[in-house]
Motif scaffolding. Sequence first.
Motif, PDB file in Angstrom:
ATOM      1  N   ARG A  51       0.831  -1.204   0.000  1.00  0.00           N
ATOM      2  CA  ARG A  51       0.000   0.000   0.000  1.00  0.00           C
ATOM      3  C   ARG A  51       0.870   1.262   0.000  1.00  0.00           C
ATOM      4  NH1 ARG A  51      -4.247  -0.198   4.489  1.00  0.00           N
ATOM      5  NH2 ARG A  51      -2.432   0.135   5.793  1.00  0.00           N
ATOM      6  N   ALA A  52       1.909   1.226   0.820  1.00  0.00           N
ATOM      7  CA  ALA A  52       2.800   2.395   0.890  1.00  0.00           C
ATOM      8  C   ALA A  52       3.482   2.617  -0.459  1.00  0.00           C
ATOM      9  CB  ALA A  52       3.841   2.190   1.988  1.00  0.00           C
ATOM     10  N   ALA A  72       2.359   1.643  -3.367  1.00  0.00           N
ATOM     11  CA  ALA A  72       1.344   2.107  -4.327  1.00  0.00           C
ATOM     12  C   ALA A  72       1.099   3.603  -4.151  1.00  0.00           C
ATOM     13  CB  ALA A  72       0.045   1.335  -4.124  1.00  0.00           C
ATOM     14  N   ALA A  73       1.042   4.027  -2.896  1.00  0.00           N
ATOM     15  CA  ALA A  73       0.801   5.457  -2.637  1.00  0.00           C
ATOM     16  C   ALA A  73       1.961   6.292  -3.169  1.00  0.00           C
ATOM     17  CB  ALA A  73       0.600   5.690  -1.145  1.00  0.00           C
ATOM     18  N   ILE A 112       1.818   6.340  -6.973  1.00  0.00           N
ATOM     19  CA  ILE A 112       0.757   7.230  -7.468  1.00  0.00           C
ATOM     20  C   ILE A 112       1.157   8.695  -7.283  1.00  0.00           C
ATOM     21  CG2 ILE A 112      -1.565   8.054  -6.852  1.00  0.00           C
ATOM     22  CD1 ILE A 112      -2.337   5.056  -6.769  1.00  0.00           C
ATOM     23  N   ALA A 113       1.758   8.977  -6.140  1.00  0.00           N
ATOM     24  CA  ALA A 113       2.213  10.359  -5.916  1.00  0.00           C
ATOM     25  C   ALA A 113       3.228  10.747  -6.987  1.00  0.00           C
ATOM     26  CB  ALA A 113       2.820  10.477  -4.527  1.00  0.00           C
ATOM     27  N   LEU A 157       3.556   9.418 -10.002  1.00  0.00           N
ATOM     28  CA  LEU A 157       2.882   9.540 -11.301  1.00  0.00           C
ATOM     29  C   LEU A 157       2.130  10.860 -11.408  1.00  0.00           C
ATOM     30  CD1 LEU A 157       1.522   5.909 -11.874  1.00  0.00           C
ATOM     31  CD2 LEU A 157       3.289   7.082 -13.179  1.00  0.00           C
ATOM     32  N   LEU A 158       1.542  11.268 -10.285  1.00  0.00           N
ATOM     33  CA  LEU A 158       0.833  12.551 -10.312  1.00  0.00           C
ATOM     34  C   LEU A 158       1.810  13.703 -10.544  1.00  0.00           C
ATOM     35  CD1 LEU A 158      -1.806  12.076  -7.455  1.00  0.00           C
ATOM     36  CD2 LEU A 158      -2.273  12.418  -9.882  1.00  0.00           C
ATOM     37  N   THR A 175       2.831  13.631 -14.067  1.00  0.00           N
ATOM     38  CA  THR A 175       1.730  14.114 -14.911  1.00  0.00           C
ATOM     39  C   THR A 175       1.725  15.638 -14.968  1.00  0.00           C
ATOM     40  OG1 THR A 175       0.396  12.187 -14.379  1.00  0.00           O
ATOM     41  CG2 THR A 175      -0.784  14.107 -15.189  1.00  0.00           C
TER      42      THR A 175
END
Lengths: 532, 197
Positions: free
Chosen positions: A16-17, A19-20, A23-24, A26-27, A30
């Motif tokens: 989970r960590a 993944a977070a 995602i951070a 990737l954001l 982006t």
Amino acid sequence: MQVNVDKYFAVLRKIRALAAILIALLLVLTFVYFKVSQNWVKSANLKGEEAFLKGAIGTEVMPLVVLDVLPDMFPENFQPAGVEAGDWIDQFGFIRDPKNEALPVGFTLSNRRPKSGAPSPVPFVALTCALCHSTEIQPVGTNETHFIIGPGNRSLNLFSWLDAFQASILDEEKLTLETLEGAYHEKHGRKYTLSEKLMTRLWLNGIRKSIGAGLPRFDEPFGHGKSRDPSIVAAGPTRTFPFRTIVRSALNRPGEKMAVYTKISTIYLQKNRRWAQVDGSINDIDLRSATAAFAAGATVQNLKIPEIANTVKEASKFTETLQGPPYAKLFPAQAALSDPDLVERGRQLYMTSCNSCHGHRTSDGLGWVNGARHGEIIPLEEIGTDPERVVFRHYERITAKLVELFQEPHPFPMAPENLRAPNEVEKRGYVAAPIETAYLRAPYLHNASVMTLAELINLQPRRTKFYRGRNAYDPENVGFISPAEPNEFVYFEFDTSLRGNSNKGHDYPWSYDDPDRDPAELKALLAYLKTL
Amino acid sequence: MKTTLLNRSPIWFNCFIYFGILLLMALWVPELSEDPLLGRIKYTIFACILMVIPAVLTYLFRTIGPRIAYTSNVLWLFSFFLFLFHAYLTIFVYFGGIRESIDGQGDVIGILNMILTVWWILNIILLFTVGLMNRGIRFQHALLMLAIIVAFLFTVLRRTGSVFSFGVLVSIVLMTGIIVYFIVLRKSTPATIPRLS
């Protein structure tokens, strides 16, 4: 057992960590991508003539790396008269740019994607106003050509080129990213970069899907040497199907049976016009230009982009005061032979027969006085010219649709008061408009069906069949010369008996068979018209 | 106090992951479309609704325990962030300003959207400061949720195709949640609802 569950949860927590964090990341990437992509578009902020000649107006067509090789890959489409008859620039009547070997006049580079106007890391080829509204004049018997901004391109066969282009795009066997890249490698000794690959794939998928979606309505393009055939693409040189495009894109209707062939207009001194378009349907020059861009492939969305909107407005502004060269400058020898008394007699006839609609040049030669009927729609019954341009199906619906599509806060809001399209057929016709630099407006009438001014004023009989392409210019009869037989450069048979091609009407001062017709006076009128 | 025992970080992580996936999709899926900006505007509001639905459902079931109640608040906060993306793209990028946005959407819809935005901002501030202990605040919280769902469904259920189907799906999920709530949980004792901060 308890230990295993704890381990299981510990692993889950780690996943989970991770993944977070991912995602951070990737954001962040982006947002960096969006920021960087804004820099791909170099803000040109073009003004005046540069905006007209070089400004992209939302009409991006394909990546430069594709245009570079596509015609070579499809000679059967892009060289319909054979390879020896010249390249696609020659064969479809584009004007070669002496400053740019690869791209003709009216092609520019833009780091925006077609339709959306979204930024692109690789340049796309886009069309500019100059593609249609600039021409070459080649006096008969000479090899010299004069490049002139303003008149409709005498030789451009744009819709035939589009047919050839679309036929190439739909050839899924021969045209793939790999074959494009291979052809590019062969020509330039390097492969596509990653950005070029991505953008080319994206573009190819998009345009193929878009053309493919229209096939049930529009049928397939022909290509294979047939694109310049009048029975295949009936517009021919100097003409387009502007309203077929609008009917298709705005109303989602086929527009197949419309014979609305419209001469590419001459756009001198637009400030003198109250109502633009041949049917006098738009009274705002910016809206006129936006509609032209829309017909040429721009979208409601990309015309909102400030840079594109600015280019359209700047190019429009340029045409407000744009003037053509006087006849005497282009043809000094012929002008020197002009008889002032003859010109004066011609002026008098002009003032009684033409002035109320077209107005006249001021005596100092600098200004223009509009006629009493300026801006009025001359009904079909009165003018008698080909009706197709104003009686086609959906004619009145287009206005309402444009109003709906271009609403505030769009930079080109089409307010109903800026547009007019009479519902009643008997009120439809062609607008009375100025004819500054009349000698450069050939071929004449809104459908380009009359080759010279001498024919238009019925000094000479109007030809019922002639050939179009890179026609030489006849300064004496003021207009274009047609060879007796077609050749590789003047190839398009223009048959005035076909629907949309009528050369009838506009019989001023007299029709050819009028018993009062006075050829001597008409010669005088022609001499005066040269001075406009 | 139950709230002191609540391990909040997993809730934040889970909600952030869900938020991140939705936002990434909303930003990237339209990248290949004909009009990426308009696509992002649409997809961010869809993403927002996909976050609002669990926020509303967990809010309905908040009486189960503080973990559910807290999850509802965090989901609600991330829904608000997605809405901010949507509002920013709509107001400042697409329309080019607040006045232009109101003009462009029409006075009634434009002003209602503005009111909704300001209300949501105040609501989030209340969540961080006061929480939902006060009955009046809970009422406005529920009312705001209802207003957002009604506004969304009002927009999408008038459309056709996949957008309409999405609206129908949202309606079914919400109705199911509400029915379950009325049958099972309405009369149970509310758990303590922790503040976001």
